[in-house]
Design a protein around this motif. Structure first.
Motif, PDB file in Angstrom:
ATOM      1  N   SER A 103      -3.098   0.697  -3.690  1.00 44.68           N
ATOM      2  CA  SER A 103      -2.677  -0.541  -3.025  1.00 44.68           C
ATOM      3  C   SER A 103      -2.675  -1.658  -4.056  1.00 44.68           C
ATOM      4  O   SER A 103      -3.377  -1.589  -5.070  1.00 44.68           O
ATOM      5  CB  SER A 103      -3.603  -0.890  -1.858  1.00 44.68           C
ATOM      6  OG  SER A 103      -4.897  -1.219  -2.322  1.00 44.68           O
ATOM      7  N   LYS A 125       0.847  -1.190   0.000  1.00 44.81           N
ATOM      8  CA  LYS A 125       0.000   0.000   0.000  1.00 44.81           C
ATOM      9  C   LYS A 125       0.878   1.234   0.000  1.00 44.81           C
ATOM     10  O   LYS A 125       1.892   1.281   0.701  1.00 44.81           O
ATOM     11  CB  LYS A 125      -0.925   0.011   1.211  1.00 44.81           C
ATOM     12  CG  LYS A 125      -2.069   1.019   1.105  1.00 44.81           C
ATOM     13  CD  LYS A 125      -3.089   0.792   2.190  1.00 44.81           C
ATOM     14  CE  LYS A 125      -4.311   1.685   1.996  1.00 44.81           C
ATOM     15  NZ  LYS A 125      -5.335   1.430   3.027  1.00 44.81           N
ATOM     16  N   GLU A 143      -9.825  -6.229  -0.430  1.00 43.06           N
ATOM     17  CA  GLU A 143      -8.383  -6.028  -0.498  1.00 43.06           C
ATOM     18  C   GLU A 143      -7.817  -6.610  -1.796  1.00 43.06           C
ATOM     19  O   GLU A 143      -8.241  -7.675  -2.242  1.00 43.06           O
ATOM     20  CB  GLU A 143      -7.697  -6.697   0.693  1.00 43.06           C
ATOM     21  CG  GLU A 143      -8.077  -6.088   2.033  1.00 43.06           C
ATOM     22  CD  GLU A 143      -7.628  -4.635   2.143  1.00 43.06           C
ATOM     23  OE1 GLU A 143      -6.583  -4.301   1.551  1.00 43.06           O
ATOM     24  OE2 GLU A 143      -8.325  -3.852   2.807  1.00 43.06           O
TER      25      GLU A 143
END
Length: 437
Positions: free
Chosen positions: A94, A87, A312
């Protein structure tokens, strides 16, 4: 006498030799009956063919684990799987990567993620390198390609030119480094270079980069396949040939038309990249870079849809790798997912919007007062009537406003009856105020 003594010596030596032969045959017979013979033979073969035995063990391990784990390659602990994330310091970017050996006996995929500041400008670089005929070329690119690119004198001023020249120079350097060997391995390269908000995607070979814009998958590279009309024409113009051998191949050997390395086919298989560039805005959500181990079984749209489901980027990369493996990919599988967090720049705006919304919700109460100020004299009638409701004359007058006399009085304020009483004068002044004007 001499003959007899010589004959006796020969007979004795022959007898000793026969004894040794007999003893050796007996030991060999016992070895045949012993279970240790197999391990002894294996031990000797290991010394003679150690790499062959290792390859066989790795192949069996990969096959067995691949079937046992199905679509969960992350459980492997033999170096066949790797994943991680990164990140940026400002939180605007990221990335996550995932790499799996899959059903192959060896790992020939490599990846690279780098970030730095050059003259105060933030630069991020992402790369997928898929080797063939060995891993040396792909590993060389991981170690040198981005380093060479950032050292190019025109990297920031003319990034497109710098990428093109660096690709071809790195290819020449790799071929020079292996000129004394008989190896002829090669590698693809699909890279994304982000300079500020400007994105450059360069591709050599059949790895691929796809970007998501408002949920739609947009390819930023086109696979270099020998059957591509422009690539086939280029190869044939250079004196090469494209033929079918299970798939379309250059010279019946290589299934891609551009690559690093491949010394024997270098005249036809070039390392000149195709480059696309665009300016990123809030509609762009993420990038997916991957080797053909993913793209062979996962279409662009599926890759973007699956990646968007994960919060993520590392989870998204792992999901894509598992999906490709579960769909039957027989190749190494490596991918990088890059998330673009544009909302962080506008994150305060939702708060200000909610504040302004809450303010506007409260404002009508505050705004009704100034809005009613011009109408206060009109509403003064109701207020004065409400205030004078306690007076008997005002009460009787409010009750008798429906009568014709009160109606004519409201309509024709010039009549004497409407002006006789002081209370009547107050009413006419109120009604003939600014509402008439």
């Amino acid at each position: 006498m001499v003959c007899s003594s010589y004959l006796k010596t020969v007979i004795l030596q022959a007898g000793k030799y026969i004894q040794k032969v007999t003893r050796g045959l007996g030991q060999f017979a016992s070895l045949r009956r012993s279970p240790k013979t197999i391990s002894a033979v294996r031990f000797s073969s290991d010394r003679i063919f150690p790499s062959f035995r290792k390859m066989m063990v790795d192949t069996g391990a990969a096959t067995n684990r691949g079937m046992a784990t199905n679509n969960s390659p992350e459980k492997l602990d033999d170096g066949g799987y790797a994943s991680g994330g990164w990140k940026s310091e400002d939180g605007k970017l990221s990335s996550g990567y995932s790499s799996f050996r899959g059903k192959r006996a060896s790992m020939e995929d490599f990846y690279d993620v780098k970030t730095c500041k050059i003259n105060g400008q933030t630069v991020c670089l992402f790369g997928i390198f898929d080797g063939h005929g060995g891993s040396r070329a792909a590993e060389y690119l991981k170690e040198n390609l981005f380093k060479n690119l950032m050292n190019h004198p025109e990297f920031l001023t003319n990034t497109r030119l710098a990428i093109s020249e660096t690709y071809q120079q790195t290819d020449s350097d790799f071929l020079e480094s292996g000129k004394d060997t008989f190896r002829d391995d090669g590698s693809t390269a699909s890279t994304a270079v982000l300079v500020g908000n400007h994105l450059y995607v360069a591709n050599v070979g059949d790895s691929r980069t796809v970007i998501s814009k408002a949920g739609k998958a947009i390819p930023l590279s086109e696979d270099h396949k020998p059957n591509r009309s422009d690539e086939r024409k280029r190869i044939e113009n250079a004196g090469g040939v494209v033929m079918w051998a299970g798939t379309w191949r250059v010279g019946g050997v290589l299934a891609m038309s551009r690559a690093f390395g491949n010394r024997m086919l270098k005249q036809f298989v070039v390392a000149e990249p195709e480059i696309q560039e665009l300016e990123l805005d809030e509609e762009f959500e993420l990038l997916v870079l991957a080797s053909d181990g993913l793209w062979d079984v996962v279409p662009n749209e599926d890759a973007v849809s699956l990646a968007l489901l994960e919060e993520e980027p590392e989870s998204a990369a792992r999901k894509l790798t598992e999906t490709a493996f579960s769909r039957g990919s027989a190749d190494n599988i490596t991918c990088i997912v890059v998330r673009l967090y544009h909302e962080l720049e506008t994150k305060p705006q939702p708060e200000t919007q909610t504040q302004t919304q809450s303010d506007t919700e409260m404002e009508p109460q505050a705004q009704t007062e100034p809005k009613t100020e011009p109408e206060t004299e009109t509403e003064a009638e109701t207020k004065t009537e409400a205030q004078t409701e306690t007076e008997p004359e005002a009460t009787s007058k409010a009750q008798t406003e429906t009568e014709p006399e009160a109606t004519s009085k409201a309509q024709t304020e010039t009549e004497p009856e409407a002006r006789t009483g002081p209370e009547g004068q107050t009413e006419t002044v109120t009604k003939s105020g600014p509402t008439d004007g």
